[in-house]
Motif scaffolding. Structure first.
Motif, mmCIF file in Angstrom:
data_model
loop_
_atom_site.group_PDB
_atom_site.id
_atom_site.type_symbol
_atom_site.label_atom_id
_atom_site.label_comp_id
_atom_site.label_asym_id
_atom_site.label_seq_id
_atom_site.Cartn_x
_atom_site.Cartn_y
_atom_site.Cartn_z
ATOM 1 N N TYR A 73 0.787 -1.258 -0.037
ATOM 2 C CA TYR A 73 -0.040 0.082 -0.125
ATOM 3 C C TYR A 73 1.000 1.131 0.106
ATOM 4 C CZ TYR A 73 -3.751 2.855 1.055
ATOM 5 O OH TYR A 73 -4.926 4.186 0.936
ATOM 6 N N SER A 74 1.840 1.422 0.653
ATOM 7 C CA SER A 74 2.770 2.380 0.761
ATOM 8 C C SER A 74 3.507 2.659 -0.624
ATOM 9 C CB SER A 74 3.942 2.079 1.709
ATOM 10 O OG SER A 74 5.001 3.191 1.802
ATOM 11 N N THR A 75 3.609 1.637 -1.231
ATOM 12 C CA THR A 75 4.417 1.599 -2.697
ATOM 13 C C THR A 75 3.315 2.127 -3.676
ATOM 14 O OG1 THR A 75 5.678 -0.337 -2.156
ATOM 15 C CG2 THR A 75 5.391 0.171 -4.592
ATOM 16 N N LYS A 76 2.033 1.735 -3.599
ATOM 17 C CA LYS A 76 0.805 2.010 -4.203
ATOM 18 C C LYS A 76 0.874 3.775 -3.981
ATOM 19 C CE LYS A 76 -3.919 2.207 -4.896
ATOM 20 N NZ LYS A 76 -5.237 1.930 -4.276
ATOM 21 N N LEU A 77 0.875 4.214 -2.706
ATOM 22 C CA LEU A 77 0.820 5.773 -2.536
ATOM 23 C C LEU A 77 1.939 6.364 -3.004
ATOM 24 C CD1 LEU A 77 -0.391 5.680 1.414
ATOM 25 C CD2 LEU A 77 -1.834 6.161 -0.724
ATOM 26 N N LYS A 78 3.019 5.875 -2.941
ATOM 27 C CA LYS A 78 4.393 6.547 -3.616
ATOM 28 C C LYS A 78 4.019 6.600 -5.188
ATOM 29 C CE LYS A 78 7.760 4.791 -0.316
ATOM 30 N NZ LYS A 78 9.024 3.941 -0.043
ATOM 31 N N TYR A 79 3.613 5.769 -5.706
ATOM 32 C CA TYR A 79 3.348 5.787 -7.130
ATOM 33 C C TYR A 79 2.274 6.927 -7.523
ATOM 34 C CZ TYR A 79 1.577 4.331 -11.753
ATOM 35 O OH TYR A 79 1.181 4.241 -13.201
ATOM 36 N N GLU A 80 1.258 6.992 -6.622
ATOM 37 C CA GLU A 80 0.297 7.830 -6.939
ATOM 38 C C GLU A 80 0.644 9.214 -6.730
ATOM 39 O OE1 GLU A 80 -3.639 5.295 -5.634
ATOM 40 O OE2 GLU A 80 -3.094 6.743 -4.434
ATOM 41 N N LYS A 81 1.524 9.531 -5.672
ATOM 42 C CA LYS A 81 2.281 10.788 -5.376
ATOM 43 C C LYS A 81 3.116 11.043 -6.706
ATOM 44 C CE LYS A 81 5.693 12.922 -2.564
ATOM 45 N NZ LYS A 81 6.853 12.654 -1.896
ATOM 46 N N LYS A 82 3.747 10.178 -7.121
ATOM 47 C CA LYS A 82 4.632 10.453 -8.475
ATOM 48 C C LYS A 82 3.630 11.025 -9.486
ATOM 49 C CE LYS A 82 8.427 10.231 -11.079
ATOM 50 N NZ LYS A 82 8.529 11.276 -11.575
ATOM 51 N N ASN A 83 2.461 10.193 -9.661
ATOM 52 C CA ASN A 83 1.656 10.444 -10.842
ATOM 53 C C ASN A 83 1.264 12.182 -10.698
ATOM 54 O OD1 ASN A 83 1.732 8.293 -12.166
ATOM 55 N ND2 ASN A 83 0.168 7.296 -11.274
ATOM 56 N N LEU A 84 0.712 12.408 -9.433
ATOM 57 C CA LEU A 84 0.415 13.798 -9.085
ATOM 58 C C LEU A 84 1.623 14.795 -9.408
ATOM 59 C CD1 LEU A 84 -1.656 13.229 -5.760
ATOM 60 C CD2 LEU A 84 -2.489 13.874 -8.039
ATOM 61 N N GLU A 85 2.838 14.567 -8.941
ATOM 62 C CA GLU A 85 3.908 15.234 -9.349
ATOM 63 C C GLU A 85 4.150 15.588 -10.772
ATOM 64 O OE1 GLU A 85 6.549 14.378 -5.160
ATOM 65 O OE2 GLU A 85 6.977 13.401 -7.157
ATOM 66 N N ASP A 86 3.853 14.393 -11.449
ATOM 67 C CA ASP A 86 4.219 14.327 -12.982
ATOM 68 C C ASP A 86 3.067 15.334 -13.613
ATOM 69 O OD1 ASP A 86 5.041 11.128 -13.585
ATOM 70 O OD2 ASP A 86 6.337 12.905 -12.882
ATOM 71 N N LYS A 87 1.751 15.150 -13.176
ATOM 72 C CA LYS A 87 0.342 15.954 -13.521
ATOM 73 C C LYS A 87 1.040 17.422 -13.239
ATOM 74 C CE LYS A 87 -3.070 12.450 -13.278
ATOM 75 N NZ LYS A 87 -4.195 11.889 -12.663
ATOM 76 N N LEU A 88 1.182 17.738 -11.968
ATOM 77 C CA LEU A 88 1.711 19.128 -11.536
ATOM 78 C C LEU A 88 2.892 19.803 -12.523
ATOM 79 C CD1 LEU A 88 1.436 21.371 -9.714
ATOM 80 C CD2 LEU A 88 2.954 20.408 -8.146
ATOM 81 N N ASP A 89 3.813 18.717 -12.599
ATOM 82 C CA ASP A 89 4.740 19.357 -13.737
ATOM 83 C C ASP A 89 4.267 19.610 -14.970
ATOM 84 O OD1 ASP A 89 6.790 18.995 -11.777
ATOM 85 O OD2 ASP A 89 7.537 17.041 -12.508
ATOM 86 N N THR A 90 3.494 18.827 -15.699
ATOM 87 C CA THR A 90 2.805 19.000 -16.933
ATOM 88 C C THR A 90 1.820 20.279 -16.950
ATOM 89 O OG1 THR A 90 2.726 16.676 -17.307
ATOM 90 C CG2 THR A 90 1.091 18.254 -18.504
ATOM 91 N N LYS A 91 1.374 20.617 -15.965
ATOM 92 C CA LYS A 91 0.731 21.845 -15.675
ATOM 93 C C LYS A 91 1.412 23.036 -15.605
ATOM 94 C CE LYS A 91 -3.303 24.173 -14.798
ATOM 95 N NZ LYS A 91 -3.511 24.961 -15.954
ATOM 96 N N ILE A 92 2.794 22.877 -14.848
ATOM 97 C CA ILE A 92 3.345 23.987 -14.997
ATOM 98 C C ILE A 92 4.073 24.325 -16.154
ATOM 99 C CG2 ILE A 92 5.751 24.623 -13.927
ATOM 100 C CD1 ILE A 92 4.943 23.438 -11.350
ATOM 101 N N ASP A 93 4.473 23.329 -16.858
ATOM 102 C CA ASP A 93 4.987 23.421 -18.491
ATOM 103 C C ASP A 93 3.941 24.068 -19.023
ATOM 104 O OD1 ASP A 93 6.715 20.224 -18.591
ATOM 105 O OD2 ASP A 93 7.402 22.328 -17.592
ATOM 106 N N TYR A 94 2.628 23.806 -19.100
ATOM 107 C CA TYR A 94 1.399 24.373 -19.638
ATOM 108 C C TYR A 94 1.149 25.926 -19.389
ATOM 109 C CZ TYR A 94 -3.123 25.613 -21.307
ATOM 110 O OH TYR A 94 -4.416 26.196 -21.616
#
Length: 179
Positions: free
Chosen positions: A40-61
């Motif tokens: 579950y901790s690994t899953k949360l880390k993966y979700e956090k990474k996805n959120l960070e990637d989405k944030l980076d994409t939004k920042i680039d936009y």
């Protein structure tokens, strides 16, 4: 050693073996729980990474939008320079009109026609400038709203993920310490 004490020892050994089996099963159960929590901790880390990637994409936009606004600002500056140039032309033509008005009536009429044309162009440029400013203001407003919503959403998600991560870390630490 008597037969009775031998049977007592044998019975005690069986009890101890039963206790060992029970503790072994409990240890396996806790080990499975720890593995589930790790997954579950690994899953949360993966979700956090996805959120960070989405944030980076939004920042680039948003950076691209800001660059677009900068380009519009440069165009606006160019239009301002054209308008100033046209204003200077209008002033110059008006002075010519005043000078030639006294000398030649027909020349005055031609210059007044040119002045009207330039004034219309000037008005058109002013309208273009106003439209560009209005569009830029709308884009800035939309960009600010979008950025504020993204920041709020990301803060909420990060805080939630941190709290969940701390909670599960405490559980893992508790199980780790007991073992």
């Amino acid at each position: 050693m008597s037969k009775q004490s031998f049977q007592d020892l044998k019975y005690e050994i069986e009890l101890k073996n039963a206790e060992i089996d029970e503790l072994t099963m409990e240890l396996q159960s806790r080990s499975e729980e720890i593995n589930k929590l790790k997954l579950y901790s690994t899953k949360l880390k993966y979700e956090k990474k996805n959120l960070e990637d989405k944030l980076d994409t939004k920042i680039d936009y948003d950076k691209a939008r800001i660059k677009e606004l900068d380009d519009l600002s440069e165009k606006l500056i160019e239009k301002d320079a054209i308008i100033e140039d046209k204003q200077d032309q209008v002033k110059y033509l008006r002075s010519l009109i005043d000078d030639y008005k006294n000398q030649i009536g027909s020349t005055t009429e031609n210059l007044e026609i040119q002045l009207r044309k330039i004034s219309k162009t000037y008005e058109g440029l002013l309208e273009q400038k106003d439209m560009i400013i209005q569009k830029q203001d709308e884009q800035i407003s939309n960009l600010i709203k979008s950025n504020e919503e993204t920041v709020k959403s990301n803060k909420t998600n990060i805080i939630s993920l941190k709290l969940q991560n701390e909670k599960y870390q405490e559980i893992i630490d508790k199980f780790t310490k007991t073992n």
